[in-house]
Design an enzyme around this catalytic site. Structure first.
Site, short mmCIF file in Angstrom:
data_model
loop_
_atom_site.label_atom_id
_atom_site.label_comp_id
_atom_site.label_asym_id
_atom_site.label_seq_id
_atom_site.Cartn_x
_atom_site.Cartn_y
_atom_site.Cartn_z
N ASP A 1 0.80 -1.24 0.00
CA ASP A 1 0.00 0.00 0.00
C ASP A 1 0.82 1.28 0.00
O ASP A 1 0.37 2.32 0.47
CB ASP A 1 -0.91 -0.02 1.23
CG ASP A 1 -0.14 -0.32 2.51
OD1 ASP A 1 1.08 -0.10 2.53
OD2 ASP A 1 -0.76 -0.77 3.49
N ARG B 1 3.03 8.33 8.89
CA ARG B 1 2.72 9.73 8.60
C ARG B 1 1.58 10.27 9.45
O ARG B 1 1.61 11.42 9.89
CB ARG B 1 2.34 9.89 7.12
CG ARG B 1 3.51 10.28 6.25
CD ARG B 1 3.16 10.23 4.78
NE ARG B 1 4.34 9.81 4.04
CZ ARG B 1 5.16 10.64 3.41
NH1 ARG B 1 4.91 11.91 3.38
NH2 ARG B 1 6.23 10.18 2.78
N HIS C 1 13.69 5.09 12.20
CA HIS C 1 13.46 5.26 10.75
C HIS C 1 14.23 6.50 10.26
O HIS C 1 14.39 7.47 11.00
CB HIS C 1 11.95 5.43 10.57
CG HIS C 1 11.46 5.38 9.16
ND1 HIS C 1 11.72 6.37 8.25
CD2 HIS C 1 10.71 4.47 8.51
CE1 HIS C 1 11.15 6.07 7.09
NE2 HIS C 1 10.53 4.91 7.22
N HIS D 1 6.83 5.29 12.89
CA HIS D 1 7.19 6.08 11.72
C HIS D 1 6.02 6.62 10.91
O HIS D 1 6.20 7.39 9.98
CB HIS D 1 8.06 5.23 10.77
CG HIS D 1 7.29 4.14 10.07
ND1 HIS D 1 6.59 4.36 8.91
CD2 HIS D 1 7.08 2.85 10.39
CE1 HIS D 1 6.01 3.22 8.54
NE2 HIS D 1 6.28 2.30 9.42
N GLU E 1 -2.01 5.04 3.03
CA GLU E 1 -1.99 3.61 2.64
C GLU E 1 -3.37 3.04 2.37
O GLU E 1 -3.54 2.23 1.45
CB GLU E 1 -1.27 2.79 3.72
CG GLU E 1 0.24 3.03 3.82
CD GLU E 1 0.61 4.27 4.62
OE1 GLU E 1 -0.30 4.93 5.20
OE2 GLU E 1 1.81 4.59 4.69
N GLU F 1 -0.39 -9.07 -0.97
CA GLU F 1 -0.92 -8.49 0.29
C GLU F 1 -2.16 -7.65 -0.03
O GLU F 1 -2.25 -6.46 0.30
CB GLU F 1 0.13 -7.67 1.05
CG GLU F 1 -0.22 -7.47 2.51
CD GLU F 1 0.85 -6.73 3.31
OE1 GLU F 1 0.84 -5.50 3.34
OE2 GLU F 1 1.72 -7.41 3.90
C1 UD1 Z 1 6.88 4.78 3.45
C2 UD1 Z 1 5.46 4.36 3.07
C3 UD1 Z 1 4.77 3.70 4.25
C4 UD1 Z 1 5.61 2.58 4.83
C5 UD1 Z 1 7.01 3.09 5.13
C6 UD1 Z 1 7.87 1.95 5.58
C7 UD1 Z 1 4.30 5.83 1.46
C8 UD1 Z 1 3.48 7.03 1.28
N1 UD1 Z 1 4.68 5.56 2.73
O1 UD1 Z 1 6.75 5.80 4.44
O2 UD1 Z 1 3.53 3.16 3.82
O3 UD1 Z 1 5.01 2.12 6.01
O4 UD1 Z 1 7.58 3.67 3.95
O5 UD1 Z 1 9.03 2.38 6.20
O6 UD1 Z 1 4.60 5.17 0.51
N2 UD1 Z 1 14.58 8.18 4.08
C9 UD1 Z 1 15.94 8.11 3.91
N3 UD1 Z 1 16.49 6.90 3.58
C10 UD1 Z 1 15.76 5.77 3.43
C11 UD1 Z 1 14.36 5.86 3.61
C12 UD1 Z 1 13.79 7.06 3.93
O7 UD1 Z 1 16.64 9.09 4.05
O8 UD1 Z 1 16.32 4.71 3.14
C13 UD1 Z 1 13.97 9.49 4.43
C14 UD1 Z 1 13.92 10.48 3.25
O9 UD1 Z 1 14.15 11.76 3.73
C15 UD1 Z 1 12.47 10.36 2.78
C16 UD1 Z 1 11.76 10.15 4.11
O10 UD1 Z 1 12.63 9.28 4.84
O11 UD1 Z 1 12.03 11.50 2.09
C17 UD1 Z 1 10.37 9.56 4.06
O12 UD1 Z 1 10.33 8.42 3.21
P1 UD1 Z 1 8.93 8.04 2.50
O13 UD1 Z 1 9.11 6.79 1.70
O14 UD1 Z 1 8.39 9.22 1.80
O15 UD1 Z 1 7.94 7.81 3.70
P2 UD1 Z 1 7.94 6.74 4.86
O16 UD1 Z 1 7.46 7.42 6.08
O17 UD1 Z 1 9.23 6.02 4.86
N1 UDP Z 2 12.49 -3.58 9.93
C1 UDP Z 2 13.87 -3.74 9.77
N2 UDP Z 2 14.72 -2.89 10.40
C2 UDP Z 2 14.28 -1.90 11.21
C3 UDP Z 2 12.87 -1.74 11.38
C4 UDP Z 2 12.01 -2.59 10.72
O1 UDP Z 2 14.30 -4.64 9.05
O2 UDP Z 2 15.10 -1.17 11.77
C5 UDP Z 2 11.58 -4.51 9.25
C6 UDP Z 2 10.52 -5.16 10.11
O3 UDP Z 2 10.99 -6.35 10.70
C7 UDP Z 2 9.42 -5.43 9.09
C8 UDP Z 2 9.52 -4.23 8.17
O4 UDP Z 2 10.85 -3.74 8.32
O5 UDP Z 2 9.68 -6.58 8.33
C9 UDP Z 2 8.51 -3.21 8.55
O6 UDP Z 2 8.81 -2.04 7.89
P1 UDP Z 2 8.28 -0.63 8.36
O7 UDP Z 2 7.97 -0.66 9.80
O8 UDP Z 2 9.27 0.35 7.85
O9 UDP Z 2 6.97 -0.46 7.48
P2 UDP Z 2 5.46 -0.95 7.61
O10 UDP Z 2 5.46 -2.42 7.85
O11 UDP Z 2 4.84 -0.17 8.70
O12 UDP Z 2 4.87 -0.58 6.29
#
Ligand code: UD1
Ligand code: UDP
Length: 382
Positions: free
Chosen positions: A98, A212, A243, A210, A134, A120
């Protein structure tokens, strides 16, 4: 022999963890030609998963930017996918879950008239603002997809309520397949903090946060409650792999820094994370994936959200909704930490989400759909 070109598209950490075992299963089978396209909506957190599962993408859109918005992610994914789909021309595009990558990947495939498989599928809260964005992403992908791989019976029932009954398969969740490859008995952590913790005499609480919709006041409440928990219970050690989102980083450091038993650490590689989960006392999280993994490992979970699209483990008794208000979170955590009867009620293994065979069933379903197999896949039952 006829082969079917299947392209997996993913971009964030959880999609990668849940798609990796499927991409590997498809690659193992001679009837499929597999193509892997990553959007890199996450960069470092995605690369870490690719490393662990030894996956090498054929296409990498490399779209991530700091503090990206929902519109920029979607627009960059759509633009990048256009060229990739034009060139690779897959018979099927598989997206997961999602995220914005999921939605944009499905939409791009639809624009190219390529069938879409949704891994999923069918999770719902029926509140379009929570989880945000999501819930809307997965509904939109549900409308686009031709094949729907549902983890649980209630996910399948949700789709039926929306009149989606064709191409629906009950498979279990691929996260359980992933979990079965990562957890080992004598795991040695490369993160020093984790090797030094006393998992027997102390109560290690694993925290992730983490989402939003939790930005702002909910996150402030969650972190304030967690600090109170650490203060009130000297036997606890709180481990929070933070995160990389700058919004989350700021909140975590503002409220949880400088405490001798609160450990703010970098995001963990997935094998480290799963093995930490297997050893911890309990989990507090707003993550989707952790709500599925922790019950399988027999760990109680307090969910830091108002609702969940994963009610199965709540029904099984291993997960409780703690909400996003400081007092309630503090009260529920305190109860679990001080009442062994309550703790033991929750600390039992429950596997409503899968049996480790989801990838095999999804691959079988795809083969059946394209006429490469006589029988439909078996149906998952918990
Ligand atoms: C995204 C997904 C969310 C999921 C989450 C898992 C959307 C809208 N949201 O949210 O559904 O639960 O991922 O973690 O698709 N960043 C880094 N390095 C990384 C990853 C992220 O620097 O490897 C930082 C960047 O500044 C980026 C910000 O995190 O802009 C947010 O990342 P983003 O994918 O937009 O949103 P998440 O909150 O991670
Ligand atoms: N996870 C990981 N390292 C971390 C935090 C989470 O490998 O430091 C794994 C966790 O075990 C799970 C997945 O990442 O498999 C969940 O991702 P996240 O919480 O970022 O996203 P969500 O499931 O909420 O979409």
């Amino acid at each position: 022999m006829k082969t079917i070109k299947v392209m997996t598209v993913f971009g964030t950490r959880p999609e990668a963890i849940k798609m990796a075992p499927l991409a590997l299963e498809l690659a193992r089978r001679p009837e499929f030609e597999t193509i892997c396209c990553v959007t890199a909506q996450h960069r470092e957190m995605l690369d870490s998963v690719l490393d662990i599962f030894h996956l090498k993408p054929d296409y990498d859109l490399n779209i991530m930017e700091p503090r990206q918005t929902l519109s920029t992610i979607t627009a960059k994914c759509l633009g990048g996918m256009d060229q990739v789909l034009e060139k690779a021309r897959p018979d099927l595009v598989l997206v997961h879950g999602d995220t914005s990558t999921t939605f944009a990947g499905a939409l791009a495939a639809f624009y190219h008239k390529i069938p879409v498989g949704h891994v999923e599928a069918g999770l719902r809260t029926y509140d379009k603002w929570s989880p945000y964005p999501e819930e809307m992403n997965r509904k939109l992908v549900g409308s686009i997809a031709d094949l729907h791989f549902c983890p649980t019976p209630s996910n399948r029932d949700n789709l039926a309520q929306e009149n989606i009954t064709k191409g629906v398969f009950l498979t279990g969740n691929t996260v359980i397949d992933a979990l079965q490859t990562t957890v080992v008995k004598d795991f040695s952590f490369s993160e020093k903090t984790l090797n030094n913790l006393d998992y027997v005499n102390q109560k290690v609480i694993l925290l992730t946060c983490h989402r939003r919709e939790n930005y702002g006041q909910p996150m402030t409440d969650i972190m304030t409650a967690l600090r109170r928990v650490a203060d009130a219970f000297p036997e606890t050690e709180l481990v929070y792999p933070v995160h990389l989102s700058p919004v989350v980083q700021e909140a975590a450091h503002k409220y949880l820094d400088n405490h001798p038993r609160i450990h703010l650490i970098a995001p963990l590689a997935v094998d480290e994370m799963h093995n930490l989960m297997a050893r911890c006392h309990m989990v507090m999280t707003d993550s989707g994936g952790l709500q599925e993994e922790a019950p399988a490992l027999g760990k109680p979970v307090l969910v830091l959200r108002r609702e969940t699209e994963r009610p199965e483990a709540v029904e099984a008794g291993t997960v409780r909704l703690a909400g996003v208000e400081e007092e309630t979170i503090f009260h529920m955590a305190s109860q679990l930490l001080s009442d062994p009867v309550e703790y033991n009620k929750m600390a039992h293994a429950a596997n409503p989400y899968g049996d480790g065979q989801a990838c095999r069933r999804i691959a079988d379903a795809i083969a059946w759909h394209f006429g490469l197999r006589d029988m439909p896949p078996e149906t998952f039952s918990a």
